[in-house]
Design a protein around this motif. Structure first.
Motif, short mmCIF file in Angstrom:
data_model
loop_
_atom_site.label_atom_id
_atom_site.label_comp_id
_atom_site.label_asym_id
_atom_site.label_seq_id
_atom_site.Cartn_x
_atom_site.Cartn_y
_atom_site.Cartn_z
N PRO A 142 0.82 -1.21 0.00
CA PRO A 142 0.00 0.00 0.00
C PRO A 142 0.86 1.27 0.00
CG PRO A 142 -0.71 -1.50 1.74
CD PRO A 142 0.55 -2.04 1.17
N PRO A 143 0.38 2.39 -0.58
CA PRO A 143 1.13 3.66 -0.58
C PRO A 143 1.49 4.15 0.82
CG PRO A 143 -0.73 3.79 -2.10
CD PRO A 143 -0.86 2.50 -1.35
N GLY A 144 0.61 3.92 1.79
CA GLY A 144 0.92 4.32 3.17
C GLY A 144 2.13 3.58 3.72
N THR A 145 2.27 2.33 3.36
CA THR A 145 3.44 1.54 3.79
C THR A 145 4.70 2.08 3.13
OG1 THR A 145 2.01 -0.39 4.04
CG2 THR A 145 4.38 -0.80 3.93
N VAL A 146 4.60 2.47 1.86
CA VAL A 146 5.75 3.06 1.16
C VAL A 146 6.20 4.32 1.89
CG1 VAL A 146 6.53 4.17 -0.97
CG2 VAL A 146 5.13 2.11 -1.09
N LYS A 147 5.25 5.19 2.24
CA LYS A 147 5.58 6.43 2.94
C LYS A 147 6.23 6.16 4.28
CE LYS A 147 1.91 9.20 0.86
NZ LYS A 147 0.68 9.96 1.13
N SER A 148 5.67 5.22 5.03
CA SER A 148 6.20 4.87 6.34
C SER A 148 7.62 4.30 6.23
CB SER A 148 5.29 3.87 7.03
OG SER A 148 5.84 3.45 8.26
N ARG A 149 7.82 3.37 5.30
CA ARG A 149 9.15 2.77 5.13
C ARG A 149 10.16 3.82 4.66
NH1 ARG A 149 8.01 -3.07 2.16
NH2 ARG A 149 6.88 -3.99 3.91
N LEU A 150 9.72 4.70 3.79
CA LEU A 150 10.61 5.75 3.29
C LEU A 150 11.04 6.68 4.42
CD1 LEU A 150 11.94 6.80 0.74
CD2 LEU A 150 9.92 8.20 0.33
N TYR A 151 10.10 7.06 5.26
CA TYR A 151 10.41 7.93 6.39
C TYR A 151 11.44 7.27 7.30
CZ TYR A 151 9.97 10.15 10.94
OH TYR A 151 10.25 10.75 12.14
N HIS A 152 11.19 6.01 7.67
CA HIS A 152 12.10 5.32 8.58
C HIS A 152 13.43 5.00 7.91
CE1 HIS A 152 9.39 5.02 11.96
NE2 HIS A 152 8.41 4.66 11.12
N ALA A 153 13.41 4.74 6.61
CA ALA A 153 14.66 4.47 5.89
C ALA A 153 15.55 5.70 5.87
CB ALA A 153 14.35 4.01 4.46
N VAL A 154 14.98 6.85 5.58
CA VAL A 154 15.76 8.08 5.56
C VAL A 154 16.27 8.41 6.95
CG1 VAL A 154 15.62 10.59 5.18
CG2 VAL A 154 14.62 9.01 3.51
N ARG A 155 15.44 8.21 7.94
CA ARG A 155 15.84 8.47 9.32
C ARG A 155 17.00 7.56 9.74
NH1 ARG A 155 12.10 7.52 14.51
NH2 ARG A 155 13.43 8.52 16.02
N ASN A 156 16.89 6.26 9.42
CA ASN A 156 17.97 5.32 9.76
C ASN A 156 19.24 5.60 8.96
OD1 ASN A 156 16.25 4.05 11.54
ND2 ASN A 156 15.67 2.42 10.12
N LEU A 157 19.08 6.02 7.72
CA LEU A 157 20.25 6.37 6.90
C LEU A 157 20.97 7.58 7.48
CD1 LEU A 157 21.75 5.49 4.34
CD2 LEU A 157 20.33 7.09 3.06
N ARG A 158 20.21 8.57 7.93
CA ARG A 158 20.83 9.73 8.58
C ARG A 158 21.61 9.31 9.82
NH1 ARG A 158 15.90 13.53 7.79
NH2 ARG A 158 16.62 14.75 6.03
N GLN A 159 21.01 8.43 10.61
CA GLN A 159 21.70 7.95 11.82
C GLN A 159 22.97 7.21 11.46
OE1 GLN A 159 18.73 5.66 13.88
NE2 GLN A 159 17.84 7.45 14.89
N ALA A 160 22.92 6.38 10.43
CA ALA A 160 24.09 5.61 10.02
C ALA A 160 25.20 6.52 9.50
CB ALA A 160 23.71 4.59 8.94
N LEU A 161 24.82 7.63 8.88
CA LEU A 161 25.81 8.58 8.36
C LEU A 161 26.25 9.60 9.40
CD1 LEU A 161 24.24 9.28 4.85
CD2 LEU A 161 26.33 8.00 5.33
N GLY A 162 25.56 9.61 10.54
CA GLY A 162 25.92 10.56 11.60
C GLY A 162 25.41 11.96 11.33
N VAL A 163 24.36 12.08 10.53
CA VAL A 163 23.77 13.38 10.22
C VAL A 163 22.66 13.65 11.23
CG1 VAL A 163 22.52 14.73 8.48
CG2 VAL A 163 24.27 13.10 7.77
N PRO A 164 22.68 14.80 11.90
CA PRO A 164 21.64 15.08 12.89
C PRO A 164 20.28 15.26 12.24
CG PRO A 164 23.06 16.99 12.61
CD PRO A 164 23.65 15.88 11.80
N GLU A 165 19.26 14.93 13.00
CA GLU A 165 17.89 15.08 12.53
C GLU A 165 17.58 16.56 12.34
OE1 GLU A 165 15.20 12.90 12.00
OE2 GLU A 165 16.62 11.25 12.10
#
Length: 156
Positions: free
Chosen positions: A127-150
């Motif tokens: 579902p599109p809502g799942t895509v949005k949710s996964r995208l949000y969490h993926a970007v958030r986790n990628l920022r954490q892995a790169l050490g970029v602050p929120e």
């Protein structure tokens, strides 16, 4: 006196006005303007103005050269060489591997292929809502892995 100081400063009107103002202020503080002292004031004023110009010149030459606020922009906009690109790709690849397969998949389909949320939902069969949710969490986790602050969210 203003013309004299302006000539000493190479035509810098603003600095000349500052020097003349400071000269007159020192005169007002240090000299007695009554009687015979007032007649001998002219040479003293020119000497004070000249000394202020010299002091200003020495101060400016002793200090590091001032740069405008956009000097950092030249460094940012400078072309990156291949080494920088390779290192950035390695760091990004390592951070990308730290994500779950579902998050990697959504990031790939959205950013690499440039598909919309609806298109990604059709391709992945979710579902599109799942895509949005996964995208949000993926970007958030990628920022954490790169050490970029929120980024800070205003209004909270």
């Amino acid at each position: 006196m203003h013309g004299y100081v302006l000539q000493l400063l190479g035509g810098d009107l603003q600095r000349a006005e500052d020097v003349v103002q400071e000269t007159l202020l020192r005169c007002w503080r240090n000299q007695q303007l009554t009687g015979d002292r007032g007649q001998n004031l002219r040479p003293w004023l020119f000497k004070v103005a000249r000394n202020l110009v010299i002091d200003d010149y020495r101060l400016r030459s002793a200090r590091p050269k001032e740069v405008d606020g956009t000097a950092w922009l030249d460094d940012v906009l400078a072309d990156t060489d291949d080494v920088d690109q390779v290192l950035s790709a390695l760091v990004l690849a390592k951070a990308f591997q730290s994500l779950s397969p579902a998050h990697r998949e959504v990031l790939y389909e959205t950013y690499y292929t440039g598909r919309s949320t609806r298109e990604v939902a059709v391709v992945l069969g979710i579902p599109p809502g799942t895509v949005k949710s996964r995208l949000y969490h993926a970007v958030r986790n990628l920022r954490q892995a790169l050490g970029v602050p929120e980024p800070e969210v205003s209004g909270k």
